[in-house]
Scaffold this motif. Sequence first.
Motif, PDB file in Angstrom:
ATOM      1  N   ASP A  27       0.813  -1.219   0.000  1.00 44.73           N
ATOM      2  CA  ASP A  27       0.000   0.000   0.000  1.00 44.73           C
ATOM      3  C   ASP A  27       0.842   1.263   0.000  1.00 44.73           C
ATOM      4  OD1 ASP A  27      -2.360  -1.467   0.052  1.00 44.73           O
ATOM      5  OD2 ASP A  27      -2.366  -1.587   2.255  1.00 44.73           O
ATOM      6  N   PHE A  28       2.164   1.126  -0.097  1.00 47.90           N
ATOM      7  CA  PHE A  28       3.042   2.280   0.007  1.00 47.90           C
ATOM      8  C   PHE A  28       3.419   2.819  -1.372  1.00 47.90           C
ATOM      9  CE2 PHE A  28       3.649  -0.074   3.941  1.00 47.90           C
ATOM     10  CZ  PHE A  28       3.578   0.928   4.895  1.00 47.90           C
ATOM     11  N   ARG A  29       3.396   4.146  -1.491  1.00 42.50           N
ATOM     12  CA  ARG A  29       3.831   4.827  -2.715  1.00 42.50           C
ATOM     13  C   ARG A  29       5.248   5.353  -2.486  1.00 42.50           C
ATOM     14  NH1 ARG A  29       3.268  10.302  -4.412  1.00 42.50           N
ATOM     15  NH2 ARG A  29       1.992  10.713  -2.554  1.00 42.50           N
ATOM     16  N   LEU A  30       6.179   4.881  -3.315  1.00 40.76           N
ATOM     17  CA  LEU A  30       7.578   5.267  -3.157  1.00 40.76           C
ATOM     18  C   LEU A  30       7.797   6.626  -3.802  1.00 40.76           C
ATOM     19  CD1 LEU A  30       7.558   2.300  -2.402  1.00 40.76           C
ATOM     20  CD2 LEU A  30       9.661   1.969  -3.705  1.00 40.76           C
ATOM     21  N   VAL A  31       8.415   7.565  -3.054  1.00 35.45           N
ATOM     22  CA  VAL A  31       8.534   8.941  -3.546  1.00 35.45           C
ATOM     23  C   VAL A  31       9.973   9.445  -3.632  1.00 35.45           C
ATOM     24  CG1 VAL A  31       6.224   9.590  -2.778  1.00 35.45           C
ATOM     25  CG2 VAL A  31       8.160   9.839  -1.198  1.00 35.45           C
ATOM     26  N   ALA A  32      10.920   8.784  -2.976  1.00 35.14           N
ATOM     27  CA  ALA A  32      12.318   9.255  -3.025  1.00 35.14           C
ATOM     28  C   ALA A  32      13.230   8.131  -2.575  1.00 35.14           C
ATOM     29  CB  ALA A  32      12.511  10.483  -2.145  1.00 35.14           C
ATOM     30  N   ARG A  33      14.491   8.288  -2.909  1.00 33.16           N
ATOM     31  CA  ARG A  33      15.507   7.328  -2.469  1.00 33.16           C
ATOM     32  C   ARG A  33      16.143   7.818  -1.171  1.00 33.16           C
ATOM     33  NH1 ARG A  33      19.218   3.889  -5.789  1.00 33.16           N
ATOM     34  NH2 ARG A  33      17.803   2.721  -7.144  1.00 33.16           N
ATOM     35  N   ALA A 309       7.351  19.087   2.163  1.00 29.27           N
ATOM     36  CA  ALA A 309       7.291  19.534   0.772  1.00 29.27           C
ATOM     37  C   ALA A 309       7.039  18.372  -0.178  1.00 29.27           C
ATOM     38  CB  ALA A 309       8.598  20.241   0.407  1.00 29.27           C
ATOM     39  N   ILE A 310       7.708  17.245   0.095  1.00 24.43           N
ATOM     40  CA  ILE A 310       7.543  16.111  -0.819  1.00 24.43           C
ATOM     41  C   ILE A 310       6.163  15.472  -0.658  1.00 24.43           C
ATOM     42  CG2 ILE A 310       8.397  14.154   0.564  1.00 24.43           C
ATOM     43  CD1 ILE A 310      10.181  13.428  -1.820  1.00 24.43           C
ATOM     44  N   ALA A 311       5.583  15.571   0.545  1.00 30.17           N
ATOM     45  CA  ALA A 311       4.242  15.033   0.764  1.00 30.17           C
ATOM     46  C   ALA A 311       3.187  15.900   0.073  1.00 30.17           C
ATOM     47  CB  ALA A 311       3.964  14.946   2.256  1.00 30.17           C
ATOM     48  N   HIS A 313       3.823  18.282  -2.550  1.00 30.41           N
ATOM     49  CA  HIS A 313       4.055  18.597  -3.960  1.00 30.41           C
ATOM     50  C   HIS A 313       4.657  17.445  -4.755  1.00 30.41           C
ATOM     51  CE1 HIS A 313       3.169  22.649  -2.681  1.00 30.41           C
ATOM     52  NE2 HIS A 313       4.187  22.628  -1.838  1.00 30.41           N
ATOM     53  N   GLY A 314       4.971  16.341  -4.089  1.00 26.88           N
ATOM     54  CA  GLY A 314       5.581  15.229  -4.797  1.00 26.88           C
ATOM     55  C   GLY A 314       7.073  15.445  -4.959  1.00 26.88           C
ATOM     56  N   PRO A 315       7.805  14.407  -5.387  1.00 23.44           N
ATOM     57  CA  PRO A 315       9.265  14.515  -5.547  1.00 23.44           C
ATOM     58  C   PRO A 315       9.622  15.477  -6.661  1.00 23.44           C
ATOM     59  CG  PRO A 315       8.477  12.440  -6.438  1.00 23.44           C
ATOM     60  CD  PRO A 315       7.303  13.061  -5.754  1.00 23.44           C
ATOM     61  N   SER A 316      10.484  16.440  -6.360  1.00 25.09           N
ATOM     62  CA  SER A 316      10.905  17.404  -7.377  1.00 25.09           C
ATOM     63  C   SER A 316      12.394  17.628  -7.383  1.00 25.09           C
ATOM     64  CB  SER A 316      10.214  18.757  -7.129  1.00 25.09           C
ATOM     65  OG  SER A 316      10.538  19.241  -5.835  1.00 25.09           O
ATOM     66  N   ALA A 317      13.095  16.973  -6.452  1.00 20.83           N
ATOM     67  CA  ALA A 317      14.530  17.191  -6.374  1.00 20.83           C
ATOM     68  C   ALA A 317      15.251  16.457  -7.475  1.00 20.83           C
ATOM     69  CB  ALA A 317      15.056  16.702  -5.020  1.00 20.83           C
ATOM     70  N   PRO A 318      16.294  17.042  -8.073  1.00 23.69           N
ATOM     71  CA  PRO A 318      17.079  16.356  -9.081  1.00 23.69           C
ATOM     72  C   PRO A 318      17.877  15.231  -8.459  1.00 23.69           C
ATOM     73  CG  PRO A 318      18.116  18.430  -8.496  1.00 23.69           C
ATOM     74  CD  PRO A 318      16.789  18.403  -7.802  1.00 23.69           C
TER      75      PRO A 318
END
Length: 544
Positions: A27-33, A309-311, A313-318
Amino acid sequence: MKEKRFMSGTAFLFPAMHAQDPKTLGDFRLVARLGEGGMGQVFLALSPGGQPAAVKVIRSEFAQDAQFVRRFTQEVRTAQKVRGAHLAPLLDADPNDDRPWLATTYVAGPSLRDLVVNHGPLPTGQVMLLAFGITHALGDIHAANVVHRDLKPGNILLDETGVKVIDFGIVKSLTQSVTYSSHSTRVGTPLFMSPEQAMGRTVGPASDMFALGSTLYFLATASEAFAAENEWAVVHRVVADHPDLSRLASPLRRLITACLNKDPERRPTPQQVQAWCEQELGDALRPGAWMGITGARESIQQRTAALRAIALHGPSAPSTATSDRSGLDGGDEVRVSQDQNTTSSAPTEVLGSPKRTVQAPTRSRPARVGGIIAAHMTLILAAAGALIWAAFLPIMSEHWTDKSSGNQVAHVTVFFHLHDPWMPQIPIGVSGVESNWQLAPVGIFGTALTLVACALFLLTLSKNPEAKRVSEIAHAIYWCWIVIFAFFALFILPMTAGISIEDDNPAYEIRSVFMPGGWLMILANGLMAYAFQRTRGRIKKLLS
């Protein structure tokens, strides 16, 4: 200042996902490393309700190992029983997925290793406060019949509510289950192992208390308690050496000394350490005290802001953005951890700052100690060999001459008799004349004793005060014997060269001559003296 570089206007950012990374797990959405280790990747994920989690994805090759899957399933069930205010609990897991995974609560804060590497040693009061929280976590872990097995600064995070211990039980057990089929894994982190763990023995809760002592030493000094030039040397120090605690404040020194006891039965329990810390901290043990730890407030606020911020707006970092990497441990490449300080698959940098490698604290143990010990013991063993050979050969001969006639009246060859070293020699047959046969056993035994003292002189390298006292005694024994043997040798050498002296009986002259055993005894003492002076000079240079 390393931490100021992070605070100079560059926001904390999580590394972005790679194209080949999974999008969801359960049930988890992966958003960053968060990082990558020897057993898999670690991702920042969000639950359907928006709760952040650290999802650890095991490499697919391990999923083919039936023993691994069984061990994974068993350890997950055990870890689900572990709960506590100072733990990052297990949320969910799927051991039967093509790539097994588990999810734990994400802790929005730095590891204790981060704080020390960025800000240096922590004050005694802050170390005691952290010890209180860590032992609270260990108490909860041990109450569930689980042993952490890899407690260290990189496995302890700090957020607004206090310390959070991660990686309890599961990952180390999984590592052990694949050790025989994978060359990329290594059991434990040697710098923070207990002696029983380093020797491959069964470990219990007391093993975690030893690791606590090593962790607190690192927090208070910014150096590892048992640092050495390689893993084997580290393990030797863990088993046989004691760190220098003289620079620590009294309450912390007593606490760490108790935790680092080599005997597991004599180490304190988490509850005992908690009681000590409560007594020392007094009113300092109050709500919000954690945010007063050096560097904690800024680091926690940055991570919390990045998470928010990531929660939203979603992942935006390069992909070049990174969490604070300065907490990397040597040997952590095998750890699958929620800690964002595990190694990344590519070089990373902080946005807005020049690329720079942050070094871990300098290790306190000189890198050439092993060479010094090896060279010293080689010379000592060579000297011992010469002495043993000497014991089987004639040591010296004695000749008596009548002064009035110039004729030789007696001759004795002196041996060392191993079966009865103090047995008098055969009578000379001349009234009033006695042999100096005692010089043989005195020379053999004195040299042997001093060789042992020279070997013990290496304890100068130890940080244990008792060991250092032994080395000082060995030093004194060496110099006493060298003076005695030098007098003995200087007395006989001129006579060996042809000079006769008056005997105790004035009617005769005596001439003593070194024989093969005597020359070998001189060689043994020469090698010993060279070894001692050479090692003494190298140690002095190394420690200066």
